[in-house]
Design a protein around this motif. Structure first.
Motif, PDB file in Angstrom:
ATOM      1  N   GLU A  90      19.752 -36.019  33.638  1.00  0.00           N
ATOM      2  CA  GLU A  90      21.145 -35.584  33.048  1.00  0.00           C
ATOM      3  C   GLU A  90      21.370 -34.128  33.399  1.00  0.00           C
ATOM      4  OE1 GLU A  90      20.429 -35.542  28.939  1.00  0.00           O
ATOM      5  OE2 GLU A  90      20.346 -37.601  28.684  1.00  0.00           O
ATOM      6  N   THR A  91      22.826 -34.020  33.635  1.00  0.00           N
ATOM      7  CA  THR A  91      23.139 -32.586  33.813  1.00  0.00           C
ATOM      8  C   THR A  91      23.450 -31.908  32.597  1.00  0.00           C
ATOM      9  OG1 THR A  91      25.598 -33.156  34.042  1.00  0.00           O
ATOM     10  CG2 THR A  91      24.077 -32.919  36.050  1.00  0.00           C
ATOM     11  N   GLY A  92      23.885 -30.670  32.556  1.00  0.00           N
ATOM     12  CA  GLY A  92      24.215 -30.080  30.879  1.00  0.00           C
ATOM     13  C   GLY A  92      22.985 -29.362  30.630  1.00  0.00           C
ATOM     14  N   LEU A  93      22.821 -28.810  29.351  1.00  0.00           N
ATOM     15  CA  LEU A  93      22.030 -28.180  28.899  1.00  0.00           C
ATOM     16  C   LEU A  93      20.496 -28.867  28.905  1.00  0.00           C
ATOM     17  CD1 LEU A  93      23.571 -26.123  25.932  1.00  0.00           C
ATOM     18  CD2 LEU A  93      23.044 -25.059  27.826  1.00  0.00           C
ATOM     19  N   TRP A  94      19.568 -28.168  29.220  1.00  0.00           N
ATOM     20  CA  TRP A  94      18.321 -28.733  29.378  1.00  0.00           C
ATOM     21  C   TRP A  94      17.314 -28.130  28.150  1.00  0.00           C
ATOM     22  CZ3 TRP A  94      15.984 -29.621  35.024  1.00  0.00           C
ATOM     23  CH2 TRP A  94      16.839 -30.763  35.488  1.00  0.00           C
ATOM     24  N   ASP A  95      17.295 -28.674  27.021  1.00  0.00           N
ATOM     25  CA  ASP A  95      16.692 -27.962  25.926  1.00  0.00           C
ATOM     26  C   ASP A  95      15.259 -28.120  26.061  1.00  0.00           C
ATOM     27  OD1 ASP A  95      19.085 -27.319  24.879  1.00  0.00           O
ATOM     28  OD2 ASP A  95      19.439 -28.836  23.813  1.00  0.00           O
ATOM     29  N   ASP A  96      14.547 -29.056  26.810  1.00  0.00           N
ATOM     30  CA  ASP A  96      13.078 -29.291  26.868  1.00  0.00           C
ATOM     31  C   ASP A  96      12.519 -28.278  28.001  1.00  0.00           C
ATOM     32  OD1 ASP A  96      14.694 -30.462  29.099  1.00  0.00           O
ATOM     33  OD2 ASP A  96      13.082 -32.060  29.074  1.00  0.00           O
ATOM     34  N   VAL A  97      13.515 -27.243  28.563  1.00  0.00           N
ATOM     35  CA  VAL A  97      12.730 -26.374  29.317  1.00  0.00           C
ATOM     36  C   VAL A  97      12.245 -25.212  28.578  1.00  0.00           C
ATOM     37  CG1 VAL A  97      12.955 -24.735  31.306  1.00  0.00           C
ATOM     38  CG2 VAL A  97      14.162 -27.027  31.470  1.00  0.00           C
ATOM     39  N   ARG A  98      11.024 -24.936  28.640  1.00  0.00           N
ATOM     40  CA  ARG A  98      10.658 -23.813  27.724  1.00  0.00           C
ATOM     41  C   ARG A  98      11.018 -22.565  28.369  1.00  0.00           C
ATOM     42  NH1 ARG A  98       4.470 -25.264  27.059  1.00  0.00           N
ATOM     43  NH2 ARG A  98       4.493 -23.560  28.637  1.00  0.00           N
ATOM     44  N   PHE A  99      12.114 -21.721  27.912  1.00  0.00           N
ATOM     45  CA  PHE A  99      12.721 -20.645  28.394  1.00  0.00           C
ATOM     46  C   PHE A  99      12.899 -19.322  27.316  1.00  0.00           C
ATOM     47  CE2 PHE A  99      16.848 -18.928  29.704  1.00  0.00           C
ATOM     48  CZ  PHE A  99      16.421 -18.040  30.719  1.00  0.00           C
ATOM     49  N   ALA A 100      12.480 -18.402  27.959  1.00  0.00           N
ATOM     50  CA  ALA A 100      12.902 -17.081  26.905  1.00  0.00           C
ATOM     51  C   ALA A 100      13.227 -15.945  27.900  1.00  0.00           C
ATOM     52  CB  ALA A 100      11.608 -16.759  26.142  1.00  0.00           C
ATOM     53  N   THR A 101      14.266 -14.837  27.208  1.00  0.00           N
ATOM     54  CA  THR A 101      14.548 -13.755  27.842  1.00  0.00           C
ATOM     55  C   THR A 101      14.141 -12.608  26.970  1.00  0.00           C
ATOM     56  OG1 THR A 101      16.622 -13.552  27.311  1.00  0.00           O
ATOM     57  CG2 THR A 101      16.112 -14.773  29.214  1.00  0.00           C
ATOM     58  N   ARG A 102      14.095 -11.415  27.446  1.00  0.00           N
ATOM     59  CA  ARG A 102      13.959 -10.183  26.624  1.00  0.00           C
ATOM     60  C   ARG A 102      14.572  -9.042  27.642  1.00  0.00           C
ATOM     61  NH1 ARG A 102       8.915 -11.133  28.308  1.00  0.00           N
ATOM     62  NH2 ARG A 102       7.505  -9.429  29.062  1.00  0.00           N
ATOM     63  N   ARG A 103      15.094  -8.079  26.929  1.00  0.00           N
ATOM     64  CA  ARG A 103      15.822  -7.142  27.587  1.00  0.00           C
ATOM     65  C   ARG A 103      15.276  -5.986  27.146  1.00  0.00           C
ATOM     66  NH1 ARG A 103      19.535  -6.055  31.783  1.00  0.00           N
ATOM     67  NH2 ARG A 103      20.531  -4.002  31.478  1.00  0.00           N
ATOM     68  N   ILE A 104      14.599  -5.062  28.148  1.00  0.00           N
ATOM     69  CA  ILE A 104      13.952  -3.769  27.789  1.00  0.00           C
ATOM     70  C   ILE A 104      14.480  -2.841  28.691  1.00  0.00           C
ATOM     71  CG2 ILE A 104      11.921  -2.441  27.653  1.00  0.00           C
ATOM     72  CD1 ILE A 104      10.414  -5.104  27.372  1.00  0.00           C
ATOM     73  N   GLY A 105      15.399  -1.861  28.325  1.00  0.00           N
ATOM     74  CA  GLY A 105      16.064  -0.834  29.076  1.00  0.00           C
ATOM     75  C   GLY A 105      16.955  -1.498  29.972  1.00  0.00           C
ATOM     76  N   GLN A 106      16.805  -1.192  31.487  1.00  0.00           N
ATOM     77  CA  GLN A 106      17.572  -1.895  32.517  1.00  0.00           C
ATOM     78  C   GLN A 106      17.100  -3.103  32.910  1.00  0.00           C
ATOM     79  OE1 GLN A 106      19.022   0.871  35.360  1.00  0.00           O
ATOM     80  NE2 GLN A 106      20.198   2.085  33.785  1.00  0.00           N
ATOM     81  N   SER A 107      15.885  -3.526  32.403  1.00  0.00           N
ATOM     82  CA  SER A 107      15.230  -4.892  32.849  1.00  0.00           C
ATOM     83  C   SER A 107      15.480  -5.945  32.000  1.00  0.00           C
ATOM     84  CB  SER A 107      14.060  -4.656  32.975  1.00  0.00           C
ATOM     85  OG  SER A 107      13.616  -3.871  34.098  1.00  0.00           O
ATOM     86  N   CYS A 108      16.015  -7.065  32.422  1.00  0.00           N
ATOM     87  CA  CYS A 108      15.700  -8.484  31.740  1.00  0.00           C
ATOM     88  C   CYS A 108      14.930  -9.096  32.248  1.00  0.00           C
ATOM     89  CB  CYS A 108      17.297  -8.874  31.925  1.00  0.00           C
ATOM     90  SG  CYS A 108      17.471 -10.475  30.762  1.00  0.00           S
ATOM     91  N   PHE A 109      13.800  -9.569  31.523  1.00  0.00           N
ATOM     92  CA  PHE A 109      12.681 -10.563  31.836  1.00  0.00           C
ATOM     93  C   PHE A 109      12.984 -11.869  31.536  1.00  0.00           C
ATOM     94  CE2 PHE A 109      11.287  -6.067  31.134  1.00  0.00           C
ATOM     95  CZ  PHE A 109      10.556  -5.982  32.386  1.00  0.00           C
ATOM     96  N   TYR A 110      12.864 -12.708  32.666  1.00  0.00           N
ATOM     97  CA  TYR A 110      12.733 -14.344  32.191  1.00  0.00           C
ATOM     98  C   TYR A 110      11.832 -15.012  32.438  1.00  0.00           C
ATOM     99  CZ  TYR A 110      17.828 -13.428  33.293  1.00  0.00           C
ATOM    100  OH  TYR A 110      19.122 -13.009  33.615  1.00  0.00           O
TER     101      TYR A 110
END
Length: 182
Positions: A90-110
């Protein structure tokens, strides 16, 4: 500077937008870890429009075709992986992908763990090369400014022949902890 698209005039240097991406794999997942330095993080969209804001797009080619295209984004609704194109599934949101981000200062970590089952018929095998490409999109609040590209083939045209051959060296032996949002 050749990686700055579509026009170089929007980019003021590495503090404006730069990125370091790393990939690993094991039998179950393709792992991505990225640090994106961006003076302004702006992601106004969710779902299929996330490529218009700060995000990472990844494309995979299979059998000479542009087969999969994903956008990974930190949105107001939470971290999202959206499949714009999927050879299988399927196209669309893939909720089964383990994914997280965090923003620290000017950096975004994926951090992402993409199941190989989502990328069929791609299968991990030591010594094999997968065809892959990526771009990092930039939006400082007045619309998508541009993007940094590993090489052409996603931002202006969808071209499988522009994907890199990424060799899969030995698999990851220690399974990482699942990404967790901050």
């Amino acid at each position: 500077m050749d990686q700055v698209k579509p026009l170089q005039s929007w980019w003021t240097g590495p503090d404006d937008l730069s990125a370091l991406l790393r990939f690993q794999w094991d039998d179950d997942y393709l792992y991505l870890a990225a640090q994106v330095i961006d003076d302004v993080h702006f992601q106004p969209s969710v779902g299929g429009s996330t490529w218009l804001g700060d995000s990472i797009q990844i494309a995979f080619a299979v059998d000479g075709r542009f087969a999969y295209e994903l956008t990974l984004a930190r949105t107001a609704d939470g971290d999202q992986v959206y499949a714009h194109r999927a050879l299988q599934g399927e196209t669309g949101l893939w909720d089964d992908v383990r994914f997280a981000t965090r923003r620290i200062g000017q950096s975004c970590f994926y951090e992402a763990a993409i199941p190989w089952s989502r990328l069929a018929p791609l299968r991990p095998e030591q010594g094999q090369a997968i065809r892959m490409n990526f771009i990092v999109n930039d939006n400082d609040g007045a619309g998508r400014l541009g993007y940094l590209e590993a090489r052409p083939g996603i931002g202006e045209q969808k071209r499988a022949d522009e994907c890199y051959d990424w060799p899969l060296h030995g698999p990851r032996r220690n399974r990482p902890e699942p990404p967790t949002p901050d």
